[in-house]
Enzyme design. Structure first.
Site, PDB file in Angstrom:
ATOM      1  N   LYS A 113       1.269  10.573 -18.677  1.00  0.00           N
ATOM      2  CA  LYS A 113      -0.256   9.186 -19.115  1.00  0.00           C
ATOM      3  C   LYS A 113      -1.305  10.855 -18.900  1.00  0.00           C
ATOM      4  CE  LYS A 113      -0.200   7.250 -15.188  1.00  0.00           C
ATOM      5  NZ  LYS A 113      -0.832   6.888 -14.169  1.00  0.00           N
ATOM      6  N   LYS A 146       2.734  14.361  -8.899  1.00  0.00           N
ATOM      7  CA  LYS A 146       2.860  13.693  -7.686  1.00  0.00           C
ATOM      8  C   LYS A 146       3.142  13.998  -5.943  1.00  0.00           C
ATOM      9  CE  LYS A 146       1.978   9.042  -7.949  1.00  0.00           C
ATOM     10  NZ  LYS A 146       0.998   8.868  -8.458  1.00  0.00           N
ATOM     11  N   THR A 155      -8.715   2.536 -11.940  1.00  0.00           N
ATOM     12  CA  THR A 155      -7.873   1.633 -12.444  1.00  0.00           C
ATOM     13  C   THR A 155      -7.305   0.450 -12.599  1.00  0.00           C
ATOM     14  OG1 THR A 155      -6.254   3.529 -10.914  1.00  0.00           O
ATOM     15  CG2 THR A 155      -4.514   2.198 -12.474  1.00  0.00           C
ATOM     16  N   ASN A 212      -5.265  -1.662  -4.195  1.00  0.00           N
ATOM     17  CA  ASN A 212      -6.748  -1.628  -5.054  1.00  0.00           C
ATOM     18  C   ASN A 212      -6.657  -2.192  -6.517  1.00  0.00           C
ATOM     19  OD1 ASN A 212      -7.702   0.936  -7.314  1.00  0.00           O
ATOM     20  ND2 ASN A 212      -8.510   1.207  -5.804  1.00  0.00           N
ATOM     21  N   SER A 228     -10.589  10.379 -12.193  1.00  0.00           N
ATOM     22  CA  SER A 228     -10.485  11.364 -10.916  1.00  0.00           C
ATOM     23  C   SER A 228     -10.565  12.720 -11.737  1.00  0.00           C
ATOM     24  CB  SER A 228      -9.209  11.443 -10.846  1.00  0.00           C
ATOM     25  OG  SER A 228      -8.884  10.803 -10.007  1.00  0.00           O
TER      26      SER A 228
HETATM   27  P1  NAD Z   1      -2.842  -0.623  -2.836  1.00  0.00           P
HETATM   28  O1  NAD Z   1      -1.777  -0.065  -1.705  1.00  0.00           O
HETATM   29  O2  NAD Z   1      -3.482  -0.653  -2.304  1.00  0.00           O
HETATM   30  O3  NAD Z   1      -1.719  -1.903  -3.364  1.00  0.00           O
HETATM   31  C1  NAD Z   1      -0.296  -1.869  -2.581  1.00  0.00           C
HETATM   32  C2  NAD Z   1      -0.271  -3.708  -3.906  1.00  0.00           C
HETATM   33  O4  NAD Z   1       1.149  -3.873  -3.693  1.00  0.00           O
HETATM   34  C3  NAD Z   1      -0.068  -4.779  -1.749  1.00  0.00           C
HETATM   35  O5  NAD Z   1      -1.056  -5.657  -2.003  1.00  0.00           O
HETATM   36  C4  NAD Z   1       0.621  -4.673  -1.013  1.00  0.00           C
HETATM   37  O6  NAD Z   1       0.665  -6.382  -0.747  1.00  0.00           O
HETATM   38  C5  NAD Z   1       1.903  -4.932  -2.457  1.00  0.00           C
HETATM   39  N1  NAD Z   1       3.308  -5.015  -2.567  1.00  0.00           N
HETATM   40  C6  NAD Z   1       4.138  -3.888  -1.836  1.00  0.00           C
HETATM   41  N2  NAD Z   1       5.146  -4.414  -1.560  1.00  0.00           N
HETATM   42  C7  NAD Z   1       5.722  -5.197  -2.282  1.00  0.00           C
HETATM   43  C8  NAD Z   1       6.783  -6.644  -2.399  1.00  0.00           C
HETATM   44  N3  NAD Z   1       7.778  -6.440  -2.598  1.00  0.00           N
HETATM   45  N4  NAD Z   1       6.381  -7.114  -3.208  1.00  0.00           N
HETATM   46  C9  NAD Z   1       4.965  -7.428  -3.438  1.00  0.00           C
HETATM   47  N5  NAD Z   1       3.720  -6.855  -3.469  1.00  0.00           N
HETATM   48  C10 NAD Z   1       3.533  -6.386  -2.801  1.00  0.00           C
HETATM   49  O7  NAD Z   1      -1.507   0.110  -4.456  1.00  0.00           O
HETATM   50  P2  NAD Z   1      -2.557   0.601  -5.467  1.00  0.00           P
HETATM   51  O8  NAD Z   1      -3.151   1.449  -5.417  1.00  0.00           O
HETATM   52  O9  NAD Z   1      -2.987  -0.886  -5.703  1.00  0.00           O
HETATM   53  O10 NAD Z   1      -1.204   0.990  -6.582  1.00  0.00           O
HETATM   54  C11 NAD Z   1      -0.013  -0.235  -7.031  1.00  0.00           C
HETATM   55  C12 NAD Z   1       0.885  -0.009  -7.790  1.00  0.00           C
HETATM   56  O11 NAD Z   1      -0.405   0.787  -9.171  1.00  0.00           O
HETATM   57  C13 NAD Z   1       2.177   1.251  -7.759  1.00  0.00           C
HETATM   58  O12 NAD Z   1       2.933   1.441  -8.194  1.00  0.00           O
HETATM   59  C14 NAD Z   1       0.669   2.629  -8.349  1.00  0.00           C
HETATM   60  O13 NAD Z   1       1.977   3.610  -8.154  1.00  0.00           O
HETATM   61  C15 NAD Z   1      -0.251   2.301  -8.747  1.00  0.00           C
HETATM   62  N6  NAD Z   1      -1.102   2.532  -9.228  1.00  0.00           N
HETATM   63  C16 NAD Z   1      -2.323   3.575  -8.807  1.00  0.00           C
HETATM   64  C17 NAD Z   1      -3.720   3.174  -9.035  1.00  0.00           C
HETATM   65  C18 NAD Z   1      -4.668   3.823  -8.218  1.00  0.00           C
HETATM   66  O14 NAD Z   1      -5.492   4.796  -8.506  1.00  0.00           O
HETATM   67  N7  NAD Z   1      -4.284   3.473  -7.007  1.00  0.00           N
HETATM   68  C19 NAD Z   1      -3.256   4.615 -10.419  1.00  0.00           C
HETATM   69  C20 NAD Z   1      -2.533   4.163 -11.024  1.00  0.00           C
HETATM   70  C21 NAD Z   1      -1.244   3.813 -10.695  1.00  0.00           C
END
Ligand code: NAD
Length: 434
Positions: free
Chosen positions: A112, A124, A208, A239, A368
């Site tokens: 990435k 990570k 993101t 998020n 970031s």
């Molecule tokens: P978060 O914890 O804010 O949100 C995760 C969401 O997924 C929540 O709404 C949760 O309820 C839902 N969830 C969990 N288990 C689930 C299931 N079994 N079925 C349906 N929904 C489910 O996390 P985030 O920061 O939004 O990250 C989400 C994804 O994006 C992850 O894969 C993370 O690695 C990726 N990501 C995040 C960022 C970032 O800046 N936060 C950057 C790049 C990638």
């Protein structure tokens, strides 16, 4: 000759690479590297180095719980490849965390950062814990315990963590504070995703989701998809998912389906993404939001008709067994690794335009990086500057993938790997690693 190769005697099964599982995310990473290496005709030693993390740390973390007992948690930090610069990547708190998940996510961070062309490698971290059952005090002590264990192996020029699933700006603030205690000085740039008052960047919270929105906008232009009235479905409303939904809604898209850990709902009249985000911020989950529509099966929500599908929860959501029924025009992979390799060709055959995860969700790491730059200068940018620079990076990365896909007549994911792995391999070659 490879300098950092693992001795052949190391048994990776013993350290957590489960053997034949098709869904093991680290095996998926290795298969993806192999595929790209073949097309790029990589030097065998460079290829082998790219298949494994350069280094990883495993730590036991004792935490005094509120009831007076002590619990020992397991934590990891993987520095996958730092040929292009210090490792960079989030820290997840999750009860199902595994070392292979962390390895895979660290590899994806490497690709990435290379893809958006920022001078960073990939890392990570993860802790096996269930934050929903922990008090704020317990979370703080866990966060500090983690930094006490890995704090001598991270730093502005080594490895820079950030928030990820179930971690946030407050947790980053505790971590940066613990790091300052350990070293005797403030080094805000050691961790990103911090609160604004502690050297955070404007525009990080929605970065993101904003990056995702920008790639969907670019894809829609190429495909002549009108985003006004386009139906979108978002799985995961944390998020990434919530900001993606809000910003795409601003471009005219209609949120017709949502899912999170509490369930799934569909509403053909549209769900107000901003109001839903406010609800989730207050209650923690979608459940209980009056205008979410009718409940639907959590798996089946991905299969509802839509123009834009945004998986933004966990990996392995789109698999061989359900992919034939998943037919959006654009699949914008907010989550890391939401599609398994055996599902990819089916998406391609069905004409689904895939914006692969490490392009689609690169907005977070890009801002970031902006945060690290601002910390280094101790001089902070205004929001329009952050947005402009993010837009430039995302548009350039999108174009490089789209062009690579056209030139080599390959699907977007392989094209993204080719762009990124070529850049990392070039840095390794120039450094004399093989
Ligand atoms: P978060 O914890 O804010 O949100 C995760 C969401 O997924 C929540 O709404 C949760 O309820 C839902 N969830 C969990 N288990 C689930 C299931 N079994 N079925 C349906 N929904 C489910 O996390 P985030 O920061 O939004 O990250 C989400 C994804 O994006 C992850 O894969 C993370 O690695 C990726 N990501 C995040 C960022 C970032 O800046 N936060 C950057 C790049 C990638």
């Amino acid at each position: 000759m490879a300098r950092h190769n693992y001795p052949e005697s190391v048994d990776f099964h013993a350290v957590g690479v489960s053997s034949d599982s098709d869904l093991n995310p680290f095996r998926i990473v290795q298969r993806q590297v192999d595929e790209a290496a073949e097309v790029l005709k990589l030097d065998p030693a460079i290829h082998e180095l790219l298949r494994w993390p350069l280094r990883e740390f495993h730590a036991s973390l004792p935490v005094r719980m509120d009831d007076g007992t002590t619990r020992v948690y397991q934590g990891f930090r993987v520095q996958y490849n730092d040929a292009r610069g210090p490792s960079k990547g989030g820290i997840r708190f999750h009860p199902d965390e595994t070392i292979d998940d962390v390895r895979a996510l660290a590899a994806w961070m490497t690709w990435k950062c290379a893809l958006v062309d920022i001078p960073l490698g990939g890392g990570k971290g993860g802790i096996i814990c269930d934050p929903r059952t922990m008090s704020q005090g317990e979370l703080e002590r866990l966060s500090r315990a983690y930094i006490r264990q890995i704090g001598h192996n991270i730093g502005l020029d080594r490895d820079v963590p950030a928030p990820d699933v179930n971690t946030n700006a407050q947790i980053m603030a505790w971590m940066v504070d613990e790091f300052a205690f350990m070293h005797g000085y403030n080094e805000f740039g050691v961790i990103t995703g911090k609160p604004l008052a502690l050297g955070g960047s404007l525009g990080r919270e929605d970065a993101t989701g904003r990056g995702l929105m920008l790639t969907v906008r670019e894809a829609a232009k190429k495909l002549n998809v009108d985003l006004k009235g386009a139906r979108m479905i978002v799985q995961g409303f944390g998020n990434v998912g919530s900001w993606a939904a809000i910003l795409l809604q601003e471009l005219g898209c209609k949120l017709v389906g949502v899912a999170d850990v509490s369930g799934a709902w569909s509403n053909p009249d549209g769900i107000d993404a901003l109001a839903l985000q406010a609800h989730v911020k207050e209650k923690g989950v979608i459940q209980g939001f009056a205008s979410a529509g009718k409940p639907v099966d959590k798996e089946a929500v991905l299969e509802l008709p839509c123009e834009i599908l945004v998986p933004a929860a966990l990996h392995n959501q789109i698999r061989k067994d359900n992919v034939a029924r998943i037919k959006p025009r654009i699949l914008a992979e907010g989550a890391n690794g939401p599609t398994t390799p055996d599902a990819d060709p089916v998406l391609y055959q069905n004409g689904v335009y895939v914006i692969p995860d490490f392009l689609c969700n690169a907005g977070g790491v890009t801002v970031s990086y902006f945060e690290m730059v601002q910390n280094a200068y101790n001089f902070y940018w205004d929001l329009p500057t952050v947005h402009d620079r993010l837009e430039q990076k995302m548009a350039a990365a999108f174009d490089s993938v789209h062009e690579m896909a056209q030139t080599y007549k390959v699907h977007n994911r392989l094209a993204a790997y080719l762009v990124a792995i070529h850049r990392v391999a070039e840095a390794m070659r120039l450094r004399g690693w093989a």
